[in-house]
Design a protein around this motif. Structure first.
Motif, PDB file in Angstrom:
ATOM      1  N   PRO A 188      25.226  28.120 -21.090  1.00 34.55           N
ATOM      2  CA  PRO A 188      26.690  28.187 -21.239  1.00 34.55           C
ATOM      3  C   PRO A 188      27.334  29.390 -20.553  1.00 34.55           C
ATOM      4  N   ILE A 189      26.571  30.473 -20.365  1.00 32.82           N
ATOM      5  CA  ILE A 189      27.154  31.656 -19.718  1.00 32.82           C
ATOM      6  C   ILE A 189      26.628  31.826 -18.295  1.00 32.82           C
ATOM      7  N   ASN A 190      25.872  30.853 -17.819  1.00 36.37           N
ATOM      8  CA  ASN A 190      25.269  30.962 -16.489  1.00 36.37           C
ATOM      9  C   ASN A 190      26.356  30.939 -15.413  1.00 36.37           C
ATOM     10  N   PRO A 191      26.487  32.005 -14.604  1.00 38.32           N
ATOM     11  CA  PRO A 191      27.550  32.034 -13.591  1.00 38.32           C
ATOM     12  C   PRO A 191      27.182  31.326 -12.292  1.00 38.32           C
ATOM     13  N   ALA A 192      25.990  30.746 -12.211  1.00 35.36           N
ATOM     14  CA  ALA A 192      25.536  30.138 -10.951  1.00 35.36           C
ATOM     15  C   ALA A 192      26.407  28.959 -10.535  1.00 35.36           C
ATOM     16  N   ARG A 193      26.754  28.078 -11.488  1.00 38.61           N
ATOM     17  CA  ARG A 193      27.547  26.903 -11.123  1.00 38.61           C
ATOM     18  C   ARG A 193      28.964  27.286 -10.668  1.00 38.61           C
ATOM     19  N   PRO A 194      29.680  28.165 -11.390  1.00 42.79           N
ATOM     20  CA  PRO A 194      30.997  28.577 -10.880  1.00 42.79           C
ATOM     21  C   PRO A 194      30.908  29.253  -9.509  1.00 42.79           C
ATOM     22  N   TRP A 195      29.849  30.026  -9.281  1.00 45.23           N
ATOM     23  CA  TRP A 195      29.680  30.672  -7.984  1.00 45.23           C
ATOM     24  C   TRP A 195      29.469  29.623  -6.887  1.00 45.23           C
ATOM     25  N   SER A 196      28.629  28.633  -7.161  1.00 46.83           N
ATOM     26  CA  SER A 196      28.384  27.565  -6.187  1.00 46.83           C
ATOM     27  C   SER A 196      29.676  26.806  -5.893  1.00 46.83           C
ATOM     28  N   ALA A 197      30.473  26.567  -6.932  1.00 43.83           N
ATOM     29  CA  ALA A 197      31.752  25.868  -6.744  1.00 43.83           C
ATOM     30  C   ALA A 197      32.709  26.712  -5.910  1.00 43.83           C
ATOM     31  N   LEU A 198      32.716  28.028  -6.140  1.00 45.91           N
ATOM     32  CA  LEU A 198      33.574  28.928  -5.372  1.00 45.91           C
ATOM     33  C   LEU A 198      33.192  28.911  -3.894  1.00 45.91           C
ATOM     34  N   VAL A 199      31.879  28.961  -3.619  1.00 48.32           N
ATOM     35  CA  VAL A 199      31.393  28.937  -2.235  1.00 48.32           C
ATOM     36  C   VAL A 199      31.746  27.606  -1.574  1.00 48.32           C
ATOM     37  N   ALA A 200      31.538  26.503  -2.300  1.00 48.51           N
ATOM     38  CA  ALA A 200      31.826  25.173  -1.749  1.00 48.51           C
ATOM     39  C   ALA A 200      33.317  25.007  -1.469  1.00 48.51           C
ATOM     40  N   ASN A 201      34.171  25.488  -2.376  1.00 47.47           N
ATOM     41  CA  ASN A 201      35.617  25.378  -2.174  1.00 47.47           C
ATOM     42  C   ASN A 201      36.081  26.207  -0.985  1.00 47.47           C
ATOM     43  N   HIS A 202      35.474  27.380  -0.833  1.00 48.15           N
ATOM     44  CA  HIS A 202      35.832  28.229   0.303  1.00 48.15           C
ATOM     45  C   HIS A 202      35.400  27.577   1.613  1.00 48.15           C
ATOM     46  N   LYS A 203      34.218  27.005   1.633  1.00 48.45           N
ATOM     47  CA  LYS A 203      33.739  26.310   2.827  1.00 48.45           C
ATOM     48  C   LYS A 203      34.656  25.135   3.164  1.00 48.45           C
ATOM     49  N   SER A 204      35.059  24.396   2.135  1.00 48.64           N
ATOM     50  CA  SER A 204      35.951  23.260   2.345  1.00 48.64           C
ATOM     51  C   SER A 204      37.302  23.722   2.901  1.00 48.64           C
ATOM     52  N   LEU A 205      37.803  24.849   2.388  1.00 49.30           N
ATOM     53  CA  LEU A 205      39.067  25.397   2.876  1.00 49.30           C
ATOM     54  C   LEU A 205      38.970  25.749   4.361  1.00 49.30           C
ATOM     55  N   VAL A 206      37.882  26.411   4.736  1.00 50.62           N
ATOM     56  CA  VAL A 206      37.691  26.792   6.136  1.00 50.62           C
ATOM     57  C   VAL A 206      37.588  25.548   7.016  1.00 50.62           C
ATOM     58  N   GLU A 207      36.852  24.544   6.549  1.00 52.35           N
ATOM     59  CA  GLU A 207      36.685  23.313   7.323  1.00 52.35           C
ATOM     60  C   GLU A 207      38.009  22.566   7.497  1.00 52.35           C
ATOM     61  N   ARG A 208      38.897  22.683   6.524  1.00 50.98           N
ATOM     62  CA  ARG A 208      40.211  22.031   6.633  1.00 50.98           C
ATOM     63  C   ARG A 208      41.138  22.789   7.586  1.00 50.98           C
ATOM     64  N   ARG A 209      41.083  24.117   7.527  1.00 51.94           N
ATOM     65  CA  ARG A 209      42.015  24.916   8.305  1.00 51.94           C
ATOM     66  C   ARG A 209      41.580  25.099   9.753  1.00 51.94           C
ATOM     67  N   ALA A 210      40.280  25.139   9.985  1.00 55.96           N
ATOM     68  CA  ALA A 210      39.793  25.449  11.331  1.00 55.96           C
ATOM     69  C   ALA A 210      40.286  24.469  12.395  1.00 55.96           C
ATOM     70  N   PRO A 211      40.188  23.149  12.197  1.00 53.28           N
ATOM     71  CA  PRO A 211      40.687  22.236  13.228  1.00 53.28           C
ATOM     72  C   PRO A 211      42.175  22.421  13.500  1.00 53.28           C
ATOM     73  N   GLU A 212      42.948  22.625  12.445  1.00 55.00           N
ATOM     74  CA  GLU A 212      44.396  22.779  12.620  1.00 55.00           C
ATOM     75  C   GLU A 212      44.717  24.038  13.407  1.00 55.00           C
ATOM     76  N   ILE A 213      44.095  25.146  13.052  1.00 54.54           N
ATOM     77  CA  ILE A 213      44.359  26.404  13.755  1.00 54.54           C
ATOM     78  C   ILE A 213      43.849  26.344  15.186  1.00 54.54           C
ATOM     79  N   ALA A 214      42.665  25.747  15.378  1.00 51.20           N
ATOM     80  CA  ALA A 214      42.124  25.642  16.728  1.00 51.20           C
ATOM     81  C   ALA A 214      43.050  24.826  17.621  1.00 51.20           C
ATOM     82  N   GLN A 215      43.599  23.750  17.083  1.00 51.98           N
ATOM     83  CA  GLN A 215      44.439  22.855  17.895  1.00 51.98           C
ATOM     84  C   GLN A 215      45.826  23.435  18.149  1.00 51.98           C
ATOM     85  N   THR A 216      46.378  24.125  17.153  1.00 58.09           N
ATOM     86  CA  THR A 216      47.748  24.627  17.309  1.00 58.09           C
ATOM     87  C   THR A 216      47.803  26.001  17.967  1.00 58.09           C
TER      88      THR A 216
END
Length: 230
Positions: A188-216
């Motif tokens: 119940p107090i294991n921080p591994a899952r929230p950390w993994s979710a944070l990393v995955a969300n950050h990766k997803s954010l970068v993957e969404r923004r990179a094509p737009e910034i590269a193109q514009t």
């Protein structure tokens, strides 16, 4: 503007291409200064096939550098920074930093624990006592002081508390197998899952923004391949 999905597929090089590049001079069938290339893709152990009707982009900055630019503008916290912000005891945070881990449910976590770890870190002590509660562990010491003694913080309580802790430590040292099972109570107090979710969300954010910034921001030109991959 192309759809984000099309741009992402093109810019992130989801396919591995073999590019045959030929610079054409004037009169060679293409405008001066142009590049004619043929793109082919092959699955593992497969035959190369033309990459048909696929959009290619020419950028002023490498796509890897675009990604690094986005990551620098919105950085992911380091693991130590993440641990520092957790609502856990200072002792457990120090243990995680020393052991370079945040996964309290990892298979090797219990194997690394010592009697001192369990005695000194409140979360480990609680998990150990819960895992061995209900008479499942024969010979486990029990405190001889009462709740009233604990509330009063009397000299009697202090003496009985120290005796109990000493007996418990000796028991853990003599019965290392009793450490097994703590994992379930640490979950119940294991921080591994929230950390993994944070990393995955950050990766997803970068993957969404990179094509737009590269193109514009860095797009020089784009072109579509024909049915021959040219």
């Amino acid at each position: 503007m192309k759809s984000k999905r099309a741009v992402a597929l093109s810019l992130s090089a989801c396919l591995y291409f073999t590019l045959h590049l030929t610079a054409r001079a004037q009169g060679g069938g293409a405008p001066s200064g142009s590049i004619v290339f043929v793109a082919r893709a092959a699955a593992t152990a497969g035959r190369p096939e033309p990459v048909r009707q696929f959009t290619f982009y020419l950028l002023r900055k490498s796509y890897a550098d675009v990604i690094r630019e986005i990551e620098a503008s919105d950085p992911l916290p380091t693991r130590d920074e993440y641990v520092a912000g957790l609502k856990l005891s200072p002792e457990l945070k120090a243990w995680m930093k020393t052991n370079k881990t945040i996964d309290l449910s990892a298979e090797d976590t219990e194997r690394t624990l010592t009697a001192d770890n369990i005695m000194d870190i409140p979360e480990f002590m609680d998990a150990y006592l819960q895992a061995n509660s209900g008479g499942v562990t024969k010979g486990l010491p029990h405190p001889k002081y009462t709740k009233a003694d604990e509330t009063a913080k009397s000299p009697r309580y202090q003496k009985l508390r120290q005796e109990y802790l000493a007996a418990l430590k000796r028991f853990i040292q003599a019965n290392p197998q009793s450490i097994g099972g703590m994992e379930a109570y640490l979950d119940p107090i294991n921080p591994a899952r929230p950390w993994s979710a944070l990393v995955a969300n950050h990766k997803s954010l970068v993957e969404r923004r990179a094509p737009e910034i590269a193109q514009t921001k860095y797009l020089v030109a784009s072109t579509d391949s024909d049915l021959d991959g040219r």
